[in-house]
Design an enzyme around this catalytic site. Structure first.
Site, PDB file in Angstrom:
ATOM      1  N   GLU A 101       0.806  -1.217   0.000  1.00 20.97           N
ATOM      2  CA  GLU A 101       0.000   0.000   0.000  1.00 20.97           C
ATOM      3  C   GLU A 101       0.841   1.270   0.000  1.00 20.97           C
ATOM      4  O   GLU A 101       0.341   2.348  -0.328  1.00 20.97           O
ATOM      5  CB  GLU A 101      -0.931   0.010   1.217  1.00 20.97           C
ATOM      6  CG  GLU A 101      -2.169  -0.859   1.070  1.00 20.97           C
ATOM      7  CD  GLU A 101      -3.077  -0.376  -0.052  1.00 20.97           C
ATOM      8  OE1 GLU A 101      -3.274   0.841  -0.195  1.00 20.97           O
ATOM      9  OE2 GLU A 101      -3.555  -1.225  -0.818  1.00 20.97           O
ATOM     10  N   GLU A 131       6.094 -22.343   6.769  1.00 25.29           N
ATOM     11  CA  GLU A 131       6.379 -21.567   7.981  1.00 25.29           C
ATOM     12  C   GLU A 131       7.290 -22.292   8.953  1.00 25.29           C
ATOM     13  O   GLU A 131       7.737 -21.721   9.942  1.00 25.29           O
ATOM     14  CB  GLU A 131       5.078 -21.190   8.689  1.00 25.29           C
ATOM     15  CG  GLU A 131       4.346 -22.342   9.355  1.00 25.29           C
ATOM     16  CD  GLU A 131       3.150 -21.848  10.153  1.00 25.29           C
ATOM     17  OE1 GLU A 131       3.118 -22.127  11.361  1.00 25.29           O
ATOM     18  OE2 GLU A 131       2.267 -21.199   9.593  1.00 25.29           O
TER      19      GLU A 131
END
Length: 282
Positions: free
Chosen positions: A63, A94
């Site tokens: 963003e 992960e």
């Protein structure tokens, strides 16, 4: 339990998150101040996370360029399993500390800052990244959603968001997501404000890449300088949407070259130029 009752339970729990984030504000402030110093010295910020935590880091980083017009390399989001993991679960991604350590060494320098995000506070992917960063002398911060998290013990600047038990046991997608989202949002906006990309509540680094943003540049020029819309459009076109240069051309007044020189002289910090103008006119 009815739908109405479910919604009230979730909304009630959501209200608690704001208080959790409020208690962590001193920790968040430390991270923002250090991150600002890193960026001012031409360093970069890297979020590292897995699953939902990784997606939030990528979202925040993604963003920055369209919203504030900054270089895409300034804030970066790295997620376990790569970009494919933004849409699909990547098995065991992960759980690898070694892969993440390699990525840190390949991507980050000692001038940068690594912010690990792990709602559980113990994701191997994130812990491995932090450990490698520490070995390389890279500044680290960590965001977790539990007390006494392993991540908090490893980083230079921990942020502990003890959101409490989730509404649905075994899921970190509700309260932890909300708390983490708020924290990265605070990073996102406060960093840009501290870097003086915001002036008088206006984003002055806006990139006029579409019709909506072009219209926004016109209104920003009008609001800061007080000129009519027709004049604002003319200056926006002449500066190719660079509102800071347009401001200076109108306020000094000056031509485009001189306005660009004044910005360069003050390292692109528009508020500093405005202070100089005020002092010069006294």
């Amino acid at each position: 339990m009815s739908t109405e009752e479910l919604l009230h339970v979730m909304n009630s729990e959501d209200h608690k998150i704001a208080h959790v984030v409020h208690r962590a504000l001193p920790q968040i402030q430390n991270v923002i101040d250090r991150a600002t110093a890193i960026l001012e010295q031409r360093g970069r910020i890297f979020y590292f996370g897995a699953g939902t935590s990784g997606r939030l880091g990528v979202l925040d980083a993604s963003e920055c360029p369209p919203t504030f017009g900054v270089d895409p390399s300034l804030v970066n989001g790295i997620i376990a399993g790569g970009d494919k993991a933004l849409r699909y679960p990547i098995k065991n991604a992960e759980d690898s500390e070694s892969d993440r350590a390699k990525d840190v060494e390949a991507r980050i320098s000692e001038n940068d800052m690594l912010i690990g995000i792990a709602s559980s506070g113990k994701t191997p992917y994130v812990l491995g990244a932090v450990k490698k960063a520490e070995q390389l002398g890279i500044l680290t911060a960590g965001v977790s959603c539990r007390e006494n998290a392993a991540l908090s013990e490893l980083v230079d600047f921990p942020i502990d968001l003890n959101v409490g038990k989730e509404i649905i046991k075994g899921s970190k997608k509700i309260k932890s997501w909300y708390g983490t989202k708020d924290e990265v949002k605070y990073n996102f906006y406060n960093l840009m404000i501290k870097l003086e990309i915001v002036y008088n509540n206006l984003i002055i680094n806006v990139q006029a890449s579409n019709y909506k943003l072009k219209e926004r540049t016109f209104s920003i020029i009008q609001e800061v300088t007080g000129v009519e819309e027709k004049t604002a459009r003319r200056y926006a076109e002449e500066t190719e949407g660079d509102v800071k240069v347009a401001f200076l051309m109108i306020l000094l007044p000056s031509d485009k070259t001189h306005a660009q020189h004044m910005l360069h002289k003050h390292n692109g910090h528009f508020p500093n130029v405005m202070e100089w103008i005020k002092e010069d006119k006294r």
